[in-house]
Design an enzyme around this catalytic site. Structure first.
Site, PDB file in Angstrom:
ATOM      1  CG  ASP A   1       0.489   1.106  -3.000  1.00  0.00           C
ATOM      2  OD1 ASP A   1      -0.269   2.024  -2.433  1.00  0.00           O
ATOM      3  OD2 ASP A   1       0.902   1.042  -4.037  1.00  0.00           O
TER       4      ASP A   1
ATOM      5  CG  HIS B   1      -2.545   3.786  -4.887  1.00  0.00           C
ATOM      6  ND1 HIS B   1      -1.151   2.937  -4.706  1.00  0.00           N
ATOM      7  CD2 HIS B   1      -2.624   4.422  -6.335  1.00  0.00           C
ATOM      8  CE1 HIS B   1      -0.724   3.052  -5.990  1.00  0.00           C
ATOM      9  NE2 HIS B   1      -1.456   3.771  -6.765  1.00  0.00           N
TER      10      HIS B   1
ATOM     11  CB  SER C   1      -0.092   3.170  -9.728  1.00  0.00           C
ATOM     12  OG  SER C   1       0.689   4.045  -8.957  1.00  0.00           O
TER      13      SER C   1
END
Length: 581
Positions: A139, A179, A372
């Protein structure tokens, strides 16, 4: 070894996608080395031979991607044409853009309720918190957040057991976007909220940070494939059992011809359970992205508890959750998990937190929505499952997650409230996946070794029926009633009902057909599939062709009458175990 027809198809596909790539500038972030140079992934029979050929022609190699027998390099159009004539080169693919699979913002809630929604708290009570398992988060990185760096005893030692940065090559974990930290927190946050509960699914796991996306949340195939390759190389010394890919890219080819999907398949073949986001471009059909369209991996869609975590009767699949079938006819997503108002870790200095202050709950917690987040929850459940059942293969983990999922049905009419292409096997259940007395293997009928070798490829059993204007399943599975095995592509919230039936009606233990279509033209993503597939006009398309001669293993039954009997007949040890919540 790939067949001659397959190699010819890949080269034709390469020429078409390269043309689209050069015209529309898919790799916007690529640094130009001359007026026409761009970044490509060059594949062949042998990675060393590919590297030598690229260098011999004057290409500038940027990375070696051994996991798919490839290199990434900057090439001019003339070099692309010349390399495609070399017999040692099988495909040249644009180094496409990859981005985060989240929606960005959502209405915040004060506590993280999703562990209770999926029943992770039940497993904690039995002592199963994911201990002994490492989860790789591929990520935007991992930030210096206490819930990420410290274990359940508050000690930072050995919590993050591995780190690599393919963006800035920084030696220590960091996350300028936020994120990756949010995703990691969903899987493994060790902090306890005001209710005395952990704010994650598997707080006992170790974390491995693999940074492949930049501060803006974007990356390339090259970077993500490098990250996956690194995870495979270090799976044994770091005990990596689960890999989370909460990222998406546009579908540009059949699943088996896509380099990112090939890397995912290599990880799966190497014993790593790969969990991927389905995408956030729903609710229309055929909206699943890459690598969500990979038939082997566990693809996750999103539902919401509607801010009532203890009441299932008002839950629904979020409109943004991407739906199947895939272009190759596979049913996706495989399962759905909570993906709305998901509270998790994030530092205030990160880009997402700065740009969406309304979603910042405290200085170190943030609310987000997207597949996600749903994928991260499923990764946590996979880790819990492997911690309790350490000898399971990825196919067996996928089987348990799907077989023990709860499909949405109307308890009075037994009609499905969402089709199989919207909900897959249904909503994930942690205690059932961990403890149910079931045994079996998903991806039945698929030979991943042959698929990777290029000798056999597969297609699913979904097709578009022009007469009824519905998506359907080939064979007698098309008789599954109540909207589960047929779908006109519409969207609507279901009208209530728990849907906790015994058995997973969306389980895919059946066979798949061989990829038997002709090698037609497919220009980027909206072109024509010739040779038995019909025309796909970018939306529903005409799935009128043959899907191979293989059939599902076992008897065919109607979904609403005998699905449980079918499961018991065809799954070894298929005894259903339910758990009170």
């Amino acid at each position: 070894m790939r067949s001659t027809a397959t190699r010819q198809f890949l080269k034709k596909l390469s020429l078409l996608t390269i043309t689209a790539f050069l015209v529309f500038s898919l790799v916007a972030a690529a640094k130009q080395e001359g007026p026409n140079a761009a970044s490509f992934i060059i594949q062949g029979k042998d990675a060393n031979q590919v590297s030598q050929l690229v260098q011999a022609y004057g290409g500038s190699i940027t990375s070696e991607l051994r996991v798919i027998n490839a290199v990434s390099a900057r090439l001019s159009p003339i070099l692309v044409s010349r390399l495609l004539e070399e017999p040692g080169i099988t495909a040249i693919t644009p180094n496409a853009v990859v981005q985060l699979a989240d929606k960005g913002g959502d209405t915040p809630i004060p506590e993280a309720e999703y562990p209770q929604v999926v029943g992770a708290d039940f497993t904690w009570a039995q002592g199963d918190i994911g201990s002994g398992i490492s989860v790789a988060i591929v990520d935007t990185g991992l930030a210096q957040h206490a819930g990420i760096f410290k274990d359940i005893n508050g000690k930072p030692k050995d919590r993050i057991v591995g780190w690599i940065d393919f963006v800035d090559s920084r030696p220590a974990p960091h996350d300028p976007n936020g994120h990756g930290t949010h995703v990691a927190g969903i899987v493994a946050n060790t902090q306890v909220n005001s209710d005395g509960m952990w704010n994650s699914i598997a707080p006992g796991v170790h974390l491995v940070g693999v940074r492949v996306l930049n501060e803006e949340g974007y990356g390339t195939y090259e970077g993500v494939i490098e990250g996956i390759q690194w995870v495979i190389d270090h799976k044994d010394d770091l005990n990596i059992k689960v890999m989370n890919l909460s990222l998406i890219s546009q579908v540009r080819s059949p699943y088996w011809a896509d380099p990112l999907n090939q890397a995912v398949m290599q990880a799966w073949a190497n014993g790593i359970t790969v969990v991927v986001a389905g995408g956030n471009t729903g609710p229309n059909p055929m909206s699943i992205g890459v690598p969500g369209n990979n038939p082997y991996a566990i693809t996750v869609g999103a539902f919401t508890d509607n801010f009532t975590p203890e009441d299932w009767s008002d839950d629904y699949i979020t409109p943004f959750s991407s739906a199947g079938p895939t272009l190759d006819g596979f049913v996706k997503p495989d399962i759905v998990a909570p993906g709305a108002h998901i509270v998790s870790t994030m530092l205030p200095s990160t880009k997402i937190s700065r740009n969406h202050e309304a979603n910042r709950l405290t200085s170190h917690y943030f609310s987000m929505a997207g597949t996600s987040q749903a994928a991260a929850i499923a990764s946590g459940v996979a880790a819990l499952t492997l911690s309790h059942n350490p000898d399971l293969s990825p196919d067996e983990v996928k089987f348990r997650l799907m077989f023990t999922a709860f499909p949405w049905i109307d308890p009075e009419s037994t009609d499905a409230l969402y089709s199989v292409w919207q909900q897959g096997a249904g909503r994930i259940s942690a205690p059932d996946a961990v403890y149910a007395n079931v045994g079996g293997s998903a991806n039945y009928g698929l030979d991943i070794s042959a698929d990777l070798a290029g000798s056999t490829h597969y297609e699913g059993f979904s097709y578009y029926d022009e007469t009824t204007e519905e998506f359907r399943l080939k064979g007698e599975y098309g008789n599954w009633a109540g909207g589960y095995g047929n779908w006109a592509g519409g969207y609507g919230n279901w009208a209530g009902g728990y849907g906790n039936w015994a058995g997973g009606y969306g389980n895919w233990a059946g066979g798949y057909g061989n990829w038997a279509g002709g090698y037609g033209n497919w220009a980027g993503g909206y072109g024509n599939w010739a040779g038995g597939y019909g025309n796909w006009a970018g939306g529903y398309g005409n799935w009128a062709g043959s899907f191979g001669e293989a059939s599902f293993a076992g008897a065919f039954t109607n979904w609403n009458d005998n699905a449980v009997d079918w499961m018991n007949d065809h799954i070894s040890g298929g005894t259903w175990v339910d758990f009170d919540r």
